[in-house]
Design a protein around this motif. Structure first.
Motif, short mmCIF file in Angstrom:
data_model
loop_
_atom_site.label_atom_id
_atom_site.label_comp_id
_atom_site.label_asym_id
_atom_site.label_seq_id
_atom_site.Cartn_x
_atom_site.Cartn_y
_atom_site.Cartn_z
N GLN A 129 -146.21 18.22 22.15
CA GLN A 129 -146.48 19.54 21.79
C GLN A 129 -147.55 19.43 20.71
OE1 GLN A 129 -142.76 21.42 21.07
NE2 GLN A 129 -141.70 19.82 21.69
N GLY A 130 -148.20 18.55 20.76
CA GLY A 130 -149.39 18.33 19.75
C GLY A 130 -148.96 18.01 18.15
N VAL A 131 -147.71 17.43 18.09
CA VAL A 131 -147.46 16.84 16.68
C VAL A 131 -147.18 15.36 16.46
CG1 VAL A 131 -145.61 17.01 15.03
CG2 VAL A 131 -146.02 19.19 16.26
N ILE A 132 -148.02 14.90 15.64
CA ILE A 132 -148.03 13.60 15.40
C ILE A 132 -147.31 13.16 14.18
CG2 ILE A 132 -149.52 11.50 14.83
CD1 ILE A 132 -150.25 12.86 17.71
N CYS A 133 -146.30 12.40 14.23
CA CYS A 133 -145.33 12.01 13.08
C CYS A 133 -145.10 10.31 13.40
CB CYS A 133 -144.22 12.90 12.85
SG CYS A 133 -143.26 13.19 14.39
N SER A 134 -143.99 10.16 12.86
CA SER A 134 -143.53 8.73 12.89
C SER A 134 -142.13 8.59 12.81
CB SER A 134 -144.21 7.94 11.55
OG SER A 134 -143.71 6.73 11.31
N SER A 135 -141.75 7.20 13.37
CA SER A 135 -140.31 6.96 13.32
C SER A 135 -139.96 6.32 11.89
CB SER A 135 -139.68 6.15 14.42
OG SER A 135 -140.60 4.99 14.46
N GLY A 136 -140.83 6.09 11.16
CA GLY A 136 -140.55 5.24 9.62
C GLY A 136 -141.79 4.68 9.22
N SER A 137 -141.81 3.45 8.81
CA SER A 137 -142.87 2.70 8.20
C SER A 137 -143.90 2.23 9.36
CB SER A 137 -142.35 1.49 7.46
OG SER A 137 -143.36 0.64 7.08
N ALA A 138 -145.15 2.50 9.30
CA ALA A 138 -146.11 2.01 10.22
C ALA A 138 -146.27 0.60 10.13
CB ALA A 138 -147.50 2.58 9.77
N CYS A 139 -145.90 -0.02 8.87
CA CYS A 139 -145.91 -1.53 8.64
C CYS A 139 -144.82 -2.28 9.61
CB CYS A 139 -145.82 -1.85 7.23
SG CYS A 139 -147.30 -1.26 6.52
N ALA A 140 -143.77 -1.39 10.02
CA ALA A 140 -142.66 -2.14 10.77
C ALA A 140 -142.83 -1.82 12.45
CB ALA A 140 -141.36 -1.51 10.49
N ALA A 141 -144.22 -1.51 12.71
CA ALA A 141 -144.63 -0.89 14.02
C ALA A 141 -144.14 -2.35 15.10
CB ALA A 141 -146.02 -0.69 14.28
N GLY A 142 -143.60 -1.93 16.20
CA GLY A 142 -143.19 -2.80 17.35
C GLY A 142 -141.71 -3.20 17.15
N SER A 143 -141.11 -2.86 16.02
CA SER A 143 -139.89 -3.29 15.90
C SER A 143 -138.60 -2.28 16.19
CB SER A 143 -139.31 -3.76 14.35
OG SER A 143 -138.08 -3.91 14.14
N ASP A 144 -137.63 -2.76 17.15
CA ASP A 144 -136.81 -1.67 17.53
C ASP A 144 -135.50 -1.68 16.82
OD1 ASP A 144 -135.74 -4.22 18.38
OD2 ASP A 144 -135.60 -3.54 20.55
N ALA A 145 -135.64 -2.48 15.70
CA ALA A 145 -134.27 -2.72 14.87
C ALA A 145 -134.24 -1.47 13.90
CB ALA A 145 -134.52 -3.97 13.91
N PRO A 146 -133.01 -1.11 13.55
CA PRO A 146 -132.95 0.22 12.52
C PRO A 146 -133.23 -0.18 11.28
CG PRO A 146 -130.83 -1.16 13.09
CD PRO A 146 -131.60 -1.63 13.98
N SER A 147 -134.01 0.89 10.78
CA SER A 147 -134.58 0.69 9.34
C SER A 147 -133.62 0.01 8.44
CB SER A 147 -135.27 2.12 8.86
OG SER A 147 -135.47 1.99 7.55
N SER A 148 -134.29 -0.80 7.72
CA SER A 148 -133.40 -1.35 6.53
C SER A 148 -133.05 -0.52 5.39
CB SER A 148 -133.90 -2.91 6.16
OG SER A 148 -135.47 -2.62 5.68
N VAL A 149 -134.28 0.36 5.29
CA VAL A 149 -134.13 1.45 4.30
C VAL A 149 -133.03 2.16 4.60
CG1 VAL A 149 -135.29 3.55 3.30
CG2 VAL A 149 -136.68 1.42 3.49
N LEU A 150 -132.83 2.85 5.63
CA LEU A 150 -131.91 3.86 6.04
C LEU A 150 -130.31 3.02 6.00
CD1 LEU A 150 -133.32 5.88 8.96
CD2 LEU A 150 -133.27 6.22 6.48
N LEU A 151 -130.23 1.92 6.22
CA LEU A 151 -129.13 1.11 6.29
C LEU A 151 -128.97 1.02 4.94
CD1 LEU A 151 -129.56 -2.02 9.02
CD2 LEU A 151 -128.37 0.30 9.26
#
Length: 390
Positions: free
Chosen positions: A321-343
């Motif tokens: 739909q033309g919206v660019i965002c993120s699932s979290g830290s770009a420095c954790a790219a490639g990891s499918d583990a849940p965010s340690s920050v959110l945990l």
């Protein structure tokens, strides 16, 4: 395209490009060379150092130019801890918050793994904040360094850095803060913050990637990590990136108008737009969870969990739909583990994997965020209609 991933990187400002261009072309000298080209480069580097120091309220000699925020964090955490232990072998502990950027966390773990340090993790509350009481609870006579980030890169929570630094200072412990996300949005006066070290990265505020800086308060012991020609007063060897230093200094100077109380305060405008966006998303997506502190947060970050979805699937739908965002830290790219920050905030691992972060630069508009909020509702509904997240 509506770009809402400014916490990952920002577009380079034209003023920054124009300021650095001469040092990528005609003024290409090495600042250590003793001839006219070298002297011109050295003068530009000195000017950039002075401008950066002005932005941080410190002395030019307290600025070390680096390749970015990651190197600045590494130099601060490893360099200060190792130097203090060399002076006093009893100082063999470092304290970091539970929500640090990987550059700080992994530096501390390196000290633990290779040099035998103990790492004390400071807990956070459900909003991601460190309290003075929580910090006091982990400090020991053996603590060599405390590192707590100024503002979190995933959920936007702002830490009470001045109060935390005051506690560390009262116990004679140096305090470092990763201010990479705070730059351009929050005050960076190192004297007012009371910190002994502060890290910055240029590409988060309109400079190109590959440049950063570390403030280290005078007389703070620092072991260099890069050895060689003795540049940066022996604290970071290697031929300096003159154009990068000029770019960072220019971006910082331009960003000073974003500070609260400045004549023009984009932070207040963006914070109001952020709040409208948060309300629209929460109203349009039943069950959506805002993460981070509800008020003590960066003007530029709104982050959510959407239970019953996959964060990555929502991202793909939003990009369609033309919206660019993120699932979290770009420095954790490639990891499918849940965010340690959110945990660390106490969020369930399955819910944490539904996280989506929206982050804005100062040019974001109300219309863009209205469109983005509507797109979020459509994207989440579309993903939910496909069945349970796998």
């Amino acid at each position: 395209m509506i770009f809402l991933d400014a916490a990952a990187t920002t577009p380079v400002r034209r003023e920054v490009l124009e300021a650095m261009w001469p040092y990528l072309s005609g003024e290409f000298g090495n600042p250590s060379s003793h001839h006219s080209l070298g002297d011109a480069a050295a003068a530009a580097l000195a000017g950039a150092r002075a401008a950066t120091a002005t932005a941080l309220g410190c002395r030019p000699g307290e600025i070390i130019f680096t390749s970015g925020g990651t190197e600045a964090d590494n130099l601060a955490v490893k360099g200060i801890a190792l130097a203090r232990r060399a002076a006093d072998p009893r100082l063999d502990r470092v304290a970091i918050s539970a929500v640090e950027h990987p550059a700080v966390e992994e530096s501390a773990r390196y000290l633990e793994r290779v040099h035998g340090f103990a790492v004390d993790v400071i807990p956070v509350d459900s909003f991601g904040q460190v309290t003075v009481e929580a910090l006091a609870g982990v400090l020991r006579p053996e603590t060599a360094l405390v590192s707590v980030m100024y503002a979190n890169n995933e959920v936007g929570t702002v830490q009470p850095v001045a109060r935390l630094a005051a506690l560390a200072r009262a116990r004679g412990i140096p305090f470092h803060t990763d201010a990479v996300q705070a730059a351009g949005w929050l005050p960076l006066d190192t004297a007012a913050l009371g910190v002994d070290a502060l890290s910055l990265s240029g590409h988060k505020l309109g400079a190109p990637k590959g440049n950063g800086a570390l403030f280290v308060r005078g007389r703070t012991r620092l072991e260099p990590l890069v050895h060689g020609g003795g540049q940066e007063r022996g604290r970071r060897s290697g031929t300096e990136n003159v154009a990068g230093a000029v770019a960072l200094a220019t971006a910082l100077t331009l960003a000073r108008t974003s500070r609260p109380g400045a004549p023009e305060d984009p932070g207040s405008r963006v914070a109001a737009l952020r709040d409208d966006f948060i309300r629209a998303v929460l109203a349009g997506v039943p069950g959506a969870i805002l993460t981070g502190h509800p008020t003590e947060r960066l003007p530029s970050v709104a982050s959510f969990c959407f239970p019953g979805t996959s964060g990555e699937s929502v991202l793909l739908e939003l990009e369609r739909q033309g919206v660019i965002c993120s699932s979290g830290s770009a420095c954790a790219a490639g990891s499918d583990a849940p965010s340690s920050v959110l945990l660390a905030l106490g969020i369930d691992a399955e819910v944490a994997q539904t996280a989506v972060r929206f982050s804005f630069d100062p040019t974001v508009t109300a219309d863009e965020l209205r469109q983005a909020a509507a797109a979020v509702g459509i994207a989440v509904a579309g993903v939910q209609s496909l069945g349970p997240a796998r």
